[in-house]
Design an enzyme around this catalytic site. Structure first.
Site, PDB file in Angstrom:
ATOM      1  N   GLU A 206       0.813  -1.218   0.000  1.00 38.08           N
ATOM      2  CA  GLU A 206       0.000   0.000   0.000  1.00 38.08           C
ATOM      3  C   GLU A 206       0.851   1.274   0.000  1.00 38.08           C
ATOM      4  O   GLU A 206       0.422   2.315   0.486  1.00 38.08           O
ATOM      5  CB  GLU A 206      -0.955   0.003   1.198  1.00 38.08           C
ATOM      6  CG  GLU A 206      -1.927  -1.166   1.218  1.00 38.08           C
ATOM      7  CD  GLU A 206      -2.929  -1.135   0.075  1.00 38.08           C
ATOM      8  OE1 GLU A 206      -3.230  -0.031  -0.414  1.00 38.08           O
ATOM      9  OE2 GLU A 206      -3.402  -2.215  -0.329  1.00 38.08           O
ATOM     10  N   LEU A 207       2.041   1.177  -0.559  1.00 41.95           N
ATOM     11  CA  LEU A 207       2.990   2.290  -0.599  1.00 41.95           C
ATOM     12  C   LEU A 207       3.283   2.847   0.801  1.00 41.95           C
ATOM     13  O   LEU A 207       3.580   4.034   0.967  1.00 41.95           O
ATOM     14  CB  LEU A 207       2.504   3.413  -1.526  1.00 41.95           C
ATOM     15  CG  LEU A 207       3.254   3.516  -2.869  1.00 41.95           C
ATOM     16  CD1 LEU A 207       3.169   2.227  -3.650  1.00 41.95           C
ATOM     17  CD2 LEU A 207       2.725   4.675  -3.706  1.00 41.95           C
TER      18      LEU A 207
END
Length: 399
Positions: free
Chosen positions: A144-145
């Protein structure tokens, strides 16, 4: 010269079946739901999008280039339920113009709780990409970065040359995500920052008729890209792959946009497409991007509140990682695999209680009636798993 970097995240979790305190057998995952959802998304997104992009890569003889991150659990489910999807990704890999990036095998939050487990999951994912696609990734993107300076250093220690992260306004200040950066005091790795405005135009606003820029046509997008010339090197479009056909249905024109977009970008001079690995090799870092606290690409806050925004989420994650060493010392591969499937970040996303700007997104992906139901179900499963390793605790939660 401006390079468009398209990166697509492809992930499907192992969803839990309804599991009560009266269930004794360690059958935690909903086979029917996982199979049916994968087939649905494959038919609406993965297969038509892969066909479209493969045609574009071939039509432009490699001038059009893209990059993916496929989680290990997505690849496992494709092998089991929908092998034609995996075959279509192999076709893309075989062109030599499509890269696959590294991440955690189980799309987990392990970096936040166990550096040991994070390192093991990254290694498992790296080996999987080598086995399935014959590629050894040089670019890393965390789940999810989720990112801070420590993530970059840890990725550099593992040999990665570039890391993807969110281009957060409050950290960039006057600067732009169209440049590459490096972490403070760390020159071994470059950072490619998501251009969240253009990415969200595609992922969230494409079919919104109330949006001032609707409709987003291929030529309009190409003009926006061209405006970066002289003001940066890259336009990083990082989106969930389900944008194409699932979130934005085919009747919105999203596939037509894809088919015409490369042609429009190439019409304007000094524009091309690069994978993140190629962009990192081609362009210099233009300064430091200092991220002392964790950020992500999730929701309007771009923080960790989607997974750690309430006490249920914090408690579930704490209890899960508290048994990590016991699970590993137990020595049963089946128990370890089940435990790792419980580290999938989606389980904690389902427990989120945000119901404002981001509430519709959370509800859309959530198979439970309420965050509380998700929490109870997860804890019942975890309690059963603890019993399998001899650490059953009193006070089981009631269904």
């Amino acid at each position: 010269m401006v390079s468009v970097c398209f990166y697509f995240q492809v992930h499907q979790p192992y969803r839990l079946r309804r599991f009560s305190i009266f269930d004794k057998q360690p059958q935690y995952f909903d086979e029917d739901a996982n199979r049916n959802i994968l087939h649905k998304v494959a038919n609406k997104c993965y297969l038509p999008a892969n066909r479209t992009l493969l045609d574009l890569v071939r039509r432009y003889e490699g001038r059009f280039r893209i990059s993916y991150s496929l989680t290990g659990v997505l690849i496992e489910q494709c092998r089991r339920y929908c092998p034609q999807v995996l075959d279509s990704f192999r076709e893309l890999a075989a062109t030599g113009h499509v890269d696959f990036m590294a991440e955690t095998y189980y799309h987990s939050l392990s970096f936040l709780y166990s550096r040991e487990e994070w390192t093991e999951q990254v290694a498992l994912h790296r080996k999987l990409l080598q086995d399935v696609f014959g590629q050894t990734p040089t670019v890393f993107r965390n789940t999810e970065l989720i990112y801070n300076n420590d993530v970059a250093r840890a990725a550099a220690d593992l040999g990665y040359k570039a890391v993807l992260c969110e281009g957060a306004d409050h950290l960039l200040g006057y600067r732009s995500p169209t440049y590459l950066y490096h972490p403070p005091g760390e020159k071994r790795v470059k950072l490619l920052l998501k251009n969240y405005r253009l990415s969200d135009d595609l992922a969230f606003r494409f079919s919104n008729r109330d949006w001032a820029e609707w409709p987003l046509t291929a030529d309009k997008f190409a003009r926006w890209v061209h405006q970066v010339n002289g003001n940066g090197y890259v336009v990083n479009i990082f989106v969930d792959y389900e944008t194409f056909g699932e979130h934005q249905w085919a009747d919105t024109g999203i596939f037509e946009f894809l088919r015409h977009m490369p042609e429009e970008v190439f019409k304007l001079p000094d524009n091309d497409f690069k994978t993140p690995a190629e962009a990192a090799a081609a362009y210099p870092a233009s300064g430091e991007y200092d991220v002392p606290h964790m950020i992500s690409w999730a929701d309007t806050e771009r923080d960790l509140s989607a997974w750690l925004g309430n006490a249920m989420q914090s408690n579930a994650l704490h209890e899960l990682y508290r048994v990590e060493q016991e699970v590993k010392q137990h020595g049963d591969p089946a128990v370890l695999e089940d435990w790792r499937k419980l580290t999938i970040s989606d389980h904690f996303y389902y427990m989120c209680t945000k119901y404002f700007a981001d509430g519709a997104v959370h509800k859309y992906f959530n198979p439970y009636d309420s965050p509380y139901d998700s929490f109870i179900n997860f804890m019942n499963v975890l309690d059963n798993l603890r019993g399998r390793i001899g650490t059953q605790r009193a006070g089981r939660l009631t269904a």
